[in-house]
Design a protein around this motif. Structure first.
Motif, PDB file in Angstrom:
ATOM      1  N   ALA A   1       0.829  -1.213   0.000  1.00 41.37           N
ATOM      2  CA  ALA A   1       0.000   0.000   0.000  1.00 41.37           C
ATOM      3  C   ALA A   1       0.867   1.268   0.000  1.00 41.37           C
ATOM      4  N   HIS A   2       2.179   1.096   0.220  1.00 40.14           N
ATOM      5  CA  HIS A   2       3.066   2.263   0.211  1.00 40.14           C
ATOM      6  C   HIS A   2       3.452   2.596  -1.238  1.00 40.14           C
ATOM      7  N   PRO A   3       3.460   3.887  -1.589  1.00 39.11           N
ATOM      8  CA  PRO A   3       3.739   4.249  -2.991  1.00 39.11           C
ATOM      9  C   PRO A   3       5.088   3.752  -3.529  1.00 39.11           C
ATOM     10  N   PHE A   4       6.073   3.497  -2.668  1.00 39.72           N
ATOM     11  CA  PHE A   4       7.377   3.010  -3.147  1.00 39.72           C
ATOM     12  C   PHE A   4       7.334   1.547  -3.601  1.00 39.72           C
ATOM     13  N   THR A   5       6.411   0.777  -3.020  1.00 38.18           N
ATOM     14  CA  THR A   5       6.528  -0.676  -3.124  1.00 38.18           C
ATOM     15  C   THR A   5       5.887  -1.250  -4.381  1.00 38.18           C
ATOM     16  N   ALA A   6       6.652  -2.051  -5.090  1.00 37.37           N
ATOM     17  CA  ALA A   6       6.091  -2.789  -6.214  1.00 37.37           C
ATOM     18  C   ALA A   6       5.587  -4.141  -5.725  1.00 37.37           C
ATOM     19  N   GLU A   7       6.415  -4.841  -4.943  1.00 35.63           N
ATOM     20  CA  GLU A   7       6.051  -6.167  -4.477  1.00 35.63           C
ATOM     21  C   GLU A   7       6.707  -6.402  -3.128  1.00 35.63           C
ATOM     22  N   ALA A   8       6.065  -7.265  -2.324  1.00 40.41           N
ATOM     23  CA  ALA A   8       6.649  -7.536  -1.013  1.00 40.41           C
ATOM     24  C   ALA A   8       6.372  -8.974  -0.614  1.00 40.41           C
ATOM     25  N   ALA A   9       7.327  -9.568   0.087  1.00 36.16           N
ATOM     26  CA  ALA A   9       7.127 -10.896   0.661  1.00 36.16           C
ATOM     27  C   ALA A   9       7.601 -10.847   2.101  1.00 36.16           C
ATOM     28  N   VAL A  10       6.798 -11.432   2.979  1.00 36.64           N
ATOM     29  CA  VAL A  10       7.109 -11.385   4.404  1.00 36.64           C
ATOM     30  C   VAL A  10       7.263 -12.805   4.931  1.00 36.64           C
ATOM     31  N   VAL A  11       8.261 -13.008   5.763  1.00 33.83           N
ATOM     32  CA  VAL A  11       8.411 -14.315   6.413  1.00 33.83           C
ATOM     33  C   VAL A  11       8.638 -14.103   7.909  1.00 33.83           C
TER      34      VAL A  11
ATOM     35  N   ILE B   1      11.279  -2.240  -4.933  1.00 39.68           N
ATOM     36  CA  ILE B   1      10.844  -0.841  -5.096  1.00 39.68           C
ATOM     37  C   ILE B   1      10.470  -0.605  -6.567  1.00 39.68           C
ATOM     38  N   LYS B   2       9.408   0.175  -6.763  1.00 40.00           N
ATOM     39  CA  LYS B   2       8.985   0.505  -8.133  1.00 40.00           C
ATOM     40  C   LYS B   2      10.091   1.259  -8.862  1.00 40.00           C
ATOM     41  N   GLN B   3      10.285   0.912 -10.127  1.00 37.60           N
ATOM     42  CA  GLN B   3      11.330   1.552 -10.934  1.00 37.60           C
ATOM     43  C   GLN B   3      11.271   3.068 -10.840  1.00 37.60           C
ATOM     44  N   ASN B   4      10.065   3.615 -11.034  1.00 36.57           N
ATOM     45  CA  ASN B   4       9.952   5.077 -11.089  1.00 36.57           C
ATOM     46  C   ASN B   4      10.036   5.756  -9.720  1.00 36.57           C
ATOM     47  N   GLN B   5      10.186   4.945  -8.663  1.00 35.63           N
ATOM     48  CA  GLN B   5      10.298   5.529  -7.321  1.00 35.63           C
ATOM     49  C   GLN B   5      11.719   5.400  -6.782  1.00 35.63           C
TER      50      GLN B   5
END
Ligand code: 6R9
Length: 649
Positions: free
Chosen positions: A540-550, A567-571
């Motif tokens: 939900a954060h504008p920087f994040t493209a994808e996330a995985a949590v363990v 992180i998103k390319q454009n960020q």
């Protein structure tokens, strides 16, 4: 992992009860026999013995529509009457119900008569605000006596509480309010934590701005004395309103299956589940377990459970179990290390606590601080210790027994869940020979088994999945508003057996060792967190493209949250200018609460996925725990793991 399991199962230390303890114990071995002969008859007897029924029940269990159980369903009772009035009527009104200690050191002593009087007024107040039986009330309070009063007042009028832990964010509070369609929120201006006042009312205000809500009023207890914003017409001071209402209130009886509370807990998806509990069965098992597992002698014991009322342990073993049994207990507002690292032990000495119930994560952090802190205090009043929330490793068990229990007290390791409502697997301290690290045996009247993936029971020295094979009185009655998810989550894997989501093993004596969750639920400091929920907060954060949590093994907290983020390319530029990890950790705390904040965030350029697109968390866990990475052959791109490792080293 298998190495650890082998080590655990070779644990050879044994602690039988002392003769004196066994002779005076509330629970004797014949409880097991009675329950084995006639399980339902056993529960019916317990319920009649432990509770006051306004209308006695004639049916014990209705399991004609599984998995929707009804217990004692033609009986009627009032939960608050059982926890309060009847003790006063029995002549115990002067007994202390709560020794409350605020974090700054202020105290209140509240007898059963006083608590009853407070709850009666609060019940009248709720009624005057239009709350009726079945309505939902959200409670967002610190650990102050009003939290107990509020819960019991809601129960007294047959309404349903949804307690939201004070450490949860405004967003989390709002989603719980919306899901339950709460009409009222009971909160405080603020509460004390780590030497400071944390503002609760501000979070309620933030939660209620924006889209229209179902909330009509906010009742505010004065505690922190911090400044608060005020919405006229909606916000009301608890003390002002209580001064206006009648002191008399007659508790009306409600059917045994009247809903009592909803408590949200993390599941394997992003959306927390509203676990629903009802009255008659829940209170029966709460009272039974509290009395027998902790060997409660209500006339002489001083009991203390350190859990917050925002968790199930606080519901069952701070509020309903102890009060139904007429116990005297300690309630403490603050954190264990404030203002000094011996605060808990100081309280045990001060109130002569005899039964103490806490979590392994707390014990491990005290181990780290060193035994010199508890040793400054006289802990000789203690006679029973309990553990809950996650597996307790034998080292922590031994330390707890030696340093806190004076090498003398039994320790009961109690396995249960928000869903089970009360303890399910535990030693009985006057009967069972204790084994450090094992929860050991199902309680009388509880049927547990361990199955393999195919549903076949495993034997001694074997592991599998923990199930409950027969309905039990305090079982959840469903997930609020989502009967399908209830059936799907717990009853689809093994049909009529309840699937708990925990791995377990039998040792060579056939006793049970819990091995942790088998799903995507993490256990951090005894609190359940879902990987999916934190992942969705991160994306939900504008920087994040994808996330995985363990969840990675952590010495103190059991597991710790570790996140891998793309992180998103454009960020990238903006992100690099900032401390991205710090920014994202802050963001998760805002979205969910500080307990969900990742310990580590690794910025990576790819995540390991199978060909069907599933993230292989197993491999990320290897990285997070500093192990050699396991089998990568099912990855769509086998080079991903080396690129991740190269990034981190
Ligand atoms: C009461 C509570 C439930 C999960 C449960 C399990 C873990 C709790 C445990 C334990 C090993 C114990 N758990 N007690 N694991 N030994 N004595 O903690 O409820 O917050 O719903 O968590 O906690 O994994 O499934 P809840």
């Amino acid at each position: 992992m298998s190495n650890t399991i082998d080590n655990l199962l070779h644990e050879a230390r044994r602690f039988p009860p002392s003769d004196e303890f066994a002779a005076n114990a509330v629970a004797q071995a014949e409880l097991y026999e009675r329950a084995a002969e006639d399980r339902l008859g056993f529960w019916a007897d317990q319920s009649r013995e432990l509770l006051h029924w306004h209308t006695p029940f004639t049916r014990t269990l209705d399991w004609s529509n599984p998995p929707f159980a009804k217990w004692f369903d033609d009986g009627e009772l009032n939960v608050a009457y059982n926890c309060l009035d009847r003790h006063v009527l029995a002549g115990d009104g002067d007994r202390v119900a709560i020794h409350w200690e605020g974090e700054p050191g202020d105290t209140r002593t509240i007898t059963y008569a006083e608590l009853t009087a407070e709850v009666k007024k609060a019940a009248n107040l709720l009624t005057s605000l239009g709350i009726r039986a079945g309505d939902r009330v959200a409670i967002y309070l610190p650990m102050i006596p009003e939290a107990v009063v509020a819960m019991l007042a809601v129960a007294r009028i047959g309404a349903v509480h949804s307690v939201v832990f004070g450490g949860f964010s405004a967003e989390s509070l709002r989603s719980r309010i919306d899901d339950a369609e709460a009409k009222l929120v009971i909160t405080a201006d603020g509460g004390w934590r780590k030497g400071r006042v944390f503002p609760l009312k501000d979070a309620v205000d933030a939660a209620l701005t924006g889209e229209a809500t179902t909330v009509e009023h906010v009742l505010v207890v004065k505690r922190g004395e911090n400044e608060v914003a005020w919405t006229e017409g909606r916000d009301l001071w608890w003390h002002d309103e209580l001064a206006l209402v009648d002191a008399d209130h007659v508790a009306k009886a409600f059917p045994a299956e009247q809903p009592l509370f909803i408590l949200y807990t993390s599941g394997t998806t992003g959306k927390p589940k509203g676990i629903l509990h009802t009255t008659g069965g829940y209170l029966t098992q709460a009272a039974f377990t509290h009395k027998n597992v902790f060997d409660l002698h209500p006339e002489s014991d001083v009991y203390w459970c350190s859990a917050d009322v925002g968790w199930i342990t606080g519901h069952t073993y701070v509020v309903y179990g102890p009060l139904a049994n007429g116990a005297t207990q300690v309630l403490y507002e603050g954190t264990p290390e404030t203002p000094h690292p011996g605060r808990w032990w100081e309280l045990i000495e001060k109130y002569k606590v005899s039964i103490f119930y806490t979590a392994p994560t707390a014990i491990r952090s005290f181990m780290k601080l060193g035994r010199q802190h508890p040793q400054r205090f006289d802990l000789s009043s203690l006679r029973v210790l309990g553990s809950v929330g996650e597996p307790i490793n034998p080292e922590a068990w031994m330390w707890y027994r030696d340093v806190i229990g004076g090498d003398r007290t039994p320790i009961v390791d109690t396995w249960w869940q928000t869903e089970t409502g009360a303890i399910m697997v535990s030693a009985l301290p006057g009967v069972t020979t204790l084994k450090p690290g094992s929860a050991q045996v199902p309680l009388p009247g509880i049927s547990i088994d361990i199955l393999d993936e195919a549903g076949t029971p495993v034997g001694k020295d074997q592991g599998g999945l923990l199930v409950v094979t027969e309905p039990w009185p305090s079982m959840l009655r469903g997930i609020w508003g989502d009967p399908e998810r209830f059936t799907e989550t717990y009853w689809s894997k093994f049909g009529d057996k309840y699937f708990a989501g925990d791995g377990a093993r039998y040792d060579s004596d056939g006793e049970i060792w819990l091995m942790g969750r088998v799903d995507d639920v993490m256990n951090v400091s005894g609190h359940r967190l879902s990987t999916a929920e934190i992942e969705s907060a991160l994306v939900a954060h504008p920087f994040t493209a994808e996330a995985a949590v363990v969840g990675a093994a952590d010495e103190t907290t059991g597991q710790a949250v570790v996140a891998f983020v793309i992180i998103k390319q454009n960020q990238l530029e903006q992100a690099e200018a900032l401390d991205v990890a710090a920014e994202l950790r802050k963001h998760v705390a805002q979205q969910i609460g500080a307990i969900a904040r990742p310990r580590d965030i690794f910025i990576v350029s790819e995540l390991p996925k199978t060909r069907s697109g599933k993230i292989m968390r197993r491999l990320l866990r290897d990285v997070a725990e500093g192990r050699e990475v396991g089998d990568t052959t099912t990855l769509a791109d086998t080079a991903v793991m080396s690129s991740i490792q190269a990034k981190l080293s």
